[in-house]
Design a protein around this motif. Structure first.
Motif, PDB file in Angstrom:
ATOM      1  N   ALA A  33      58.550  29.844  22.700  1.00 29.09           N
ATOM      2  CA  ALA A  33      58.560  29.514  20.932  1.00 29.09           C
ATOM      3  C   ALA A  33      59.485  30.797  20.395  1.00 29.09           C
ATOM      4  CB  ALA A  33      57.343  29.336  20.363  1.00 29.09           C
ATOM      5  N   GLU A  34      58.734  31.352  20.624  1.00 31.48           N
ATOM      6  CA  GLU A  34      59.922  32.878  20.567  1.00 31.48           C
ATOM      7  C   GLU A  34      61.348  32.753  20.489  1.00 31.48           C
ATOM      8  OE1 GLU A  34      58.974  37.389  19.850  1.00 31.48           O
ATOM      9  OE2 GLU A  34      57.794  36.612  20.920  1.00 31.48           O
ATOM     10  N   HIS A  35      61.361  33.169  21.860  1.00 26.88           N
ATOM     11  CA  HIS A  35      62.939  32.683  22.379  1.00 26.88           C
ATOM     12  C   HIS A  35      63.761  31.766  22.855  1.00 26.88           C
ATOM     13  CE1 HIS A  35      61.188  37.414  23.615  1.00 26.88           C
ATOM     14  NE2 HIS A  35      60.310  36.639  24.104  1.00 26.88           N
ATOM     15  N   LEU A  36      63.188  30.805  22.985  1.00 26.93           N
ATOM     16  CA  LEU A  36      63.904  29.200  22.801  1.00 26.93           C
ATOM     17  C   LEU A  36      63.821  28.969  21.702  1.00 26.93           C
ATOM     18  CD1 LEU A  36      65.791  28.253  25.025  1.00 26.93           C
ATOM     19  CD2 LEU A  36      63.622  27.385  25.834  1.00 26.93           C
ATOM     20  N   LEU A  37      62.616  28.276  20.958  1.00 25.09           N
ATOM     21  CA  LEU A  37      63.132  27.145  20.034  1.00 25.09           C
ATOM     22  C   LEU A  37      63.850  28.292  18.682  1.00 25.09           C
ATOM     23  CD1 LEU A  37      61.026  26.142  22.144  1.00 25.09           C
ATOM     24  CD2 LEU A  37      60.395  25.190  20.195  1.00 25.09           C
ATOM     25  N   ARG A  38      62.754  29.723  19.210  1.00 26.87           N
ATOM     26  CA  ARG A  38      63.396  29.162  17.438  1.00 26.87           C
ATOM     27  C   ARG A  38      64.515  30.191  16.770  1.00 26.87           C
ATOM     28  NH1 ARG A  38      60.119  33.154  13.349  1.00 26.87           N
ATOM     29  NH2 ARG A  38      57.944  31.666  14.314  1.00 26.87           N
ATOM     30  N   PRO A  39      64.683  30.908  18.250  1.00 30.14           N
ATOM     31  CA  PRO A  39      66.526  31.186  17.819  1.00 30.14           C
ATOM     32  C   PRO A  39      67.497  29.691  17.450  1.00 30.14           C
ATOM     33  CG  PRO A  39      65.658  32.379  19.839  1.00 30.14           C
ATOM     34  CD  PRO A  39      64.780  31.324  19.623  1.00 30.14           C
ATOM     35  N   GLY A  40      67.295  28.946  17.752  1.00 31.98           N
ATOM     36  CA  GLY A  40      68.307  27.737  17.970  1.00 31.98           C
ATOM     37  C   GLY A  40      67.727  26.615  16.336  1.00 31.98           C
ATOM     38  N   SER A  41      67.041  27.229  15.696  1.00 31.32           N
ATOM     39  CA  SER A  41      65.712  26.569  14.870  1.00 31.32           C
ATOM     40  C   SER A  41      67.132  26.256  13.630  1.00 31.32           C
ATOM     41  CB  SER A  41      64.987  27.175  14.420  1.00 31.32           C
ATOM     42  OG  SER A  41      64.001  26.194  14.008  1.00 31.32           O
ATOM     43  N   ARG A  42      67.663  27.006  12.959  1.00 34.26           N
ATOM     44  CA  ARG A  42      68.448  26.789  12.156  1.00 34.26           C
ATOM     45  C   ARG A  42      69.665  26.097  11.858  1.00 34.26           C
ATOM     46  NH1 ARG A  42      67.593  26.763   7.248  1.00 34.26           N
ATOM     47  NH2 ARG A  42      66.926  28.819   6.800  1.00 34.26           N
ATOM     48  N   ARG A  43      69.911  26.578  13.744  1.00 28.83           N
ATOM     49  CA  ARG A  43      72.057  25.765  14.105  1.00 28.83           C
ATOM     50  C   ARG A  43      71.237  23.540  14.564  1.00 28.83           C
ATOM     51  NH1 ARG A  43      71.168  26.870  19.298  1.00 28.83           N
ATOM     52  NH2 ARG A  43      70.779  25.284  20.280  1.00 28.83           N
ATOM     53  N   ASN A  44      70.006  23.792  15.113  1.00 26.71           N
ATOM     54  CA  ASN A  44      69.299  21.987  15.284  1.00 26.71           C
ATOM     55  C   ASN A  44      69.589  21.666  13.868  1.00 26.71           C
ATOM     56  OD1 ASN A  44      69.997  22.672  18.076  1.00 26.71           O
ATOM     57  ND2 ASN A  44      67.892  23.613  18.169  1.00 26.71           N
ATOM     58  N   ASP A  45      68.445  21.935  13.102  1.00 26.43           N
ATOM     59  CA  ASP A  45      68.485  22.025  11.348  1.00 26.43           C
ATOM     60  C   ASP A  45      69.567  21.638  11.467  1.00 26.43           C
ATOM     61  OD1 ASP A  45      66.367  21.536   9.121  1.00 26.43           O
ATOM     62  OD2 ASP A  45      68.023  22.814   8.034  1.00 26.43           O
ATOM     63  N   ARG A  46      70.708  22.596  11.167  1.00 27.63           N
ATOM     64  CA  ARG A  46      72.133  22.020  10.894  1.00 27.63           C
ATOM     65  C   ARG A  46      73.181  20.429  11.225  1.00 27.63           C
ATOM     66  NH1 ARG A  46      74.668  27.364   9.527  1.00 27.63           N
ATOM     67  NH2 ARG A  46      72.908  28.000   7.700  1.00 27.63           N
ATOM     68  N   ALA A  47      72.574  20.334  12.594  1.00 31.87           N
ATOM     69  CA  ALA A  47      73.048  19.542  13.721  1.00 31.87           C
ATOM     70  C   ALA A  47      72.076  17.976  13.940  1.00 31.87           C
ATOM     71  CB  ALA A  47      73.227  20.015  14.708  1.00 31.87           C
ATOM     72  N   GLU A  48      71.375  17.703  12.486  1.00 31.91           N
ATOM     73  CA  GLU A  48      70.878  16.111  12.626  1.00 31.91           C
ATOM     74  C   GLU A  48      71.447  15.275  13.746  1.00 31.91           C
ATOM     75  OE1 GLU A  48      68.003  13.951  10.264  1.00 31.91           O
ATOM     76  OE2 GLU A  48      70.015  14.812   9.161  1.00 31.91           O
ATOM     77  N   HIS A  49      70.719  14.845  14.424  1.00 33.86           N
ATOM     78  CA  HIS A  49      71.104  13.678  15.533  1.00 33.86           C
ATOM     79  C   HIS A  49      72.275  13.517  16.864  1.00 33.86           C
ATOM     80  CE1 HIS A  49      71.081  10.329  11.699  1.00 33.86           C
ATOM     81  NE2 HIS A  49      70.402  10.854  12.425  1.00 33.86           N
ATOM     82  N   THR A  50      72.518  15.805  16.624  1.00 33.58           N
ATOM     83  CA  THR A  50      72.727  15.851  18.360  1.00 33.58           C
ATOM     84  C   THR A  50      71.172  16.583  19.514  1.00 33.58           C
ATOM     85  OG1 THR A  50      74.973  16.872  16.464  1.00 33.58           O
ATOM     86  CG2 THR A  50      73.917  17.728  18.852  1.00 33.58           C
ATOM     87  N   ALA A  68      65.376  18.727  14.244  1.00 32.88           N
ATOM     88  CA  ALA A  68      66.227  18.530  15.531  1.00 32.88           C
ATOM     89  C   ALA A  68      65.876  16.884  16.066  1.00 32.88           C
ATOM     90  CB  ALA A  68      65.554  19.904  15.925  1.00 32.88           C
ATOM     91  N   SER A  69      64.428  16.870  15.773  1.00 33.11           N
ATOM     92  CA  SER A  69      64.119  15.713  16.279  1.00 33.11           C
ATOM     93  C   SER A  69      64.993  14.003  15.856  1.00 33.11           C
ATOM     94  CB  SER A  69      62.252  15.311  16.103  1.00 33.11           C
ATOM     95  OG  SER A  69      61.893  14.775  14.287  1.00 33.11           O
ATOM     96  N   ASP A  70      65.206  13.042  16.801  1.00 32.54           N
ATOM     97  CA  ASP A  70      65.807  11.767  15.954  1.00 32.54           C
ATOM     98  C   ASP A  70      64.439  10.429  15.492  1.00 32.54           C
ATOM     99  OD1 ASP A  70      65.760   9.476  18.537  1.00 32.54           O
ATOM    100  OD2 ASP A  70      64.917  11.135  19.126  1.00 32.54           O
ATOM    101  N   THR A  71      64.428  10.556  14.421  1.00 25.78           N
ATOM    102  CA  THR A  71      63.654   9.411  14.294  1.00 25.78           C
ATOM    103  C   THR A  71      64.534   7.791  13.924  1.00 25.78           C
ATOM    104  OG1 THR A  71      62.939  11.167  12.742  1.00 25.78           O
ATOM    105  CG2 THR A  71      62.447   8.612  11.848  1.00 25.78           C
ATOM    106  N   ALA A  72      63.878   7.081  13.967  1.00 25.83           N
ATOM    107  CA  ALA A  72      65.226   5.634  14.397  1.00 25.83           C
ATOM    108  C   ALA A  72      64.066   4.184  13.568  1.00 25.83           C
ATOM    109  CB  ALA A  72      65.110   5.386  15.791  1.00 25.83           C
ATOM    110  N   GLN A  73      65.361   3.044  13.320  1.00 23.82           N
ATOM    111  CA  GLN A  73      64.790   2.369  12.974  1.00 23.82           C
ATOM    112  C   GLN A  73      64.976   1.225  14.106  1.00 23.82           C
ATOM    113  OE1 GLN A  73      66.524   0.441   9.830  1.00 23.82           O
ATOM    114  NE2 GLN A  73      65.570  -1.673  10.114  1.00 23.82           N
TER     115      GLN A  73
END
Length: 409
Positions: free
Chosen positions: A21-38, A222-227
């Motif tokens: 979580a510290e070395h793989l998830l946290r560093p990309g957290s902001r990037r993935n938040d901005r790149a929704e649906h990617t 970062a997650s996809d939420t679908a209909q």
């Protein structure tokens, strides 16, 4: 009695997950938040971790306790006195706490850790468990006209030979696009109410089953939420989870057993986000010259520190309730009330704590300088999905008073 330390048998896995979580998830957290649906690039590297979490403490499935969870007040006696088990449920909540400390949206994107997988683990028979092993399963419950009241589901399932034919629409399905299969809740007979609600495993690519759209969200981007739409979707009858018979006496209890396992998982998500916010705020307070002194009463410390201590106390209560709900499940004890208590407490606390930390941090909390504002956005969903705060309070009241849903609405 529950032991309040992380079991030694699980501490290695928990430490491993935290480092990830510290070395793989946290560093990309902001990037993935901005790149929704990617699709987050970290997912390929995280697949082995998801599998290790699935196998940690294996065997923690809640067995049939022979009682209606809606009225269970005593303790099951399937284990010998003094025999304690720390199984899959406890391992899962501890791992989820660490992963959500890193990024809750990415946790929801991890293959084979979806709520649908928890549903399969809860109620699938041995043959189904083998057949769907290794599949990434989403869970589809909510509909345009059925939100908190799951019993109002309008998606239908009609038996036609060796298949059930499903028709309906589902919204807000986490991992609805990326998952391999979706556990769909549908009714066998609307006139029979709650008792006729069953869950079916629908495989992606089945004719008539389509993703209509992806949602734009406040948080967990970062997650996809679908209909999803189901138009005469034919599902093999052996894909029905649990008993195919409609038991009016037992009612909704068989389906709701799924929630006894999944609500502690959502509570764990909330606890992880809350701890992330507290850890960041502690750092900011220290950098501003404040010292958190646990040997002095809150009123005798600076206001910012006193507020921080109140938030930490709220966190501790949510953390312990979550561990208790998971521990009870691992030890075959009724946990329906505790699962709802943990989910209600952790969901509300995560939101309050994250917003409290934003306030303590001032302009640093409100800007994108830190992740505090993101965690405040992420936390809100923990108080909503898998049963809203109000629904959890209603369930707890029913358990405490020993009343059915008809007696206490």
């Amino acid at each position: 009695m529950i032991h309040l330390e992380v079991p030694e048998s699980l501490s290695t896995v928990v430490g491993q997950v935290h480092r990830t979580a510290e070395h793989l998830l946290r560093p990309g957290s902001r990037r993935n938040d901005r790149a929704e649906h990617t699709r987050p690039p970290e997912l390929d590297a995280l697949e082995p971790l998801a599998d290790s979490l699935n196998t940690a403490g294996r065997g923690g499935r809640v067995p049939d306790r022979g009682v209606d969870p809606g009225r269970a007040t005593g303790r099951a006696t399937s284990r010998a006195a003094g025999q304690v088990r720390n199984g899959r449920n406890l391992a899962s909540v501890l791992g989820i706490m660490e992963l959500c400390w890193g990024d809750a949206g990415l946790l929801l994107s991890l293959p084979r850790l979806g709520l649908g997988n928890a549903a399969i683990a809860s109620v699938a028979n041995a043959e189904q468990a083998r057949r769907f092993a290794g599949k990434w399963a989403a869970m589809a419950i909510t509909e345009p006209d059925a939100g908190s009241d799951s019993a109002a589901i309008r998606t239908t399932a009609v038996l036609d030979g060796d298949h059930y034919v499903l028709n309906g629409e589902k919204i807000f399905v986490t991992s609805g696009e990326r998952a391999d299969v979706v556990v769909v809740w549908a009714t066998l007979d609307r006139t029979l109410g709650r008792a006729a609600i069953k869950s079916f495993v629908v495989e992606k690519g089945t004719p008539g089953f389509e993703v209509v759209r992806l949602e734009h969200k406040l948080g967990i981007r970062a997650s996809d939420t679908a209909q999803l739409r189901l138009d005469h979707v034919r599902v093999p009858r052996e894909n029905l989870l649990g008993d195919p018979e409609v038991d009016v006496e037992r009612g909704f209890a068989g389906v709701l057993q799924t929630f006894d396992n999944t609500r502690p998982l959502v509570a764990a998500m909330a606890v992880g986000v809350a701890r992330a916010a507290l850890d960041e705020t502690r750092t900011l307070l220290t950098e501003a010259g404040f010292t958190v002194d646990y040997d002095r009463a809150g009123p005798r410390q600076p206001a910012a520190v006193a507020t921080f201590l109140d938030l930490e106390a709220d966190y501790e209560a949510a953390y312990l309730l979550t561990l208790e709900a998971a521990w009870l499940a691992d030890n075959a004890r009724p946990n329906s009330k505790h699962a709802s208590m943990a989910k209600a407490k952790a969901g509300r606390s995560a939101t309050d704590i994250a917003l409290g930390c934003v306030a303590l941090a001032g302009n640093l909390g409100y800007s994108e300088h830190s992740l505090l504002e993101k965690w405040a956005r992420d936390a809100k969903i923990m108080d909503i999905f898998e049963g809203t705060q109000q629904i959890q309070q209603l369930i707890v009241a029913r358990r405490l008073l020993g009343k059915s849903s008809a007696e206490l609405k």
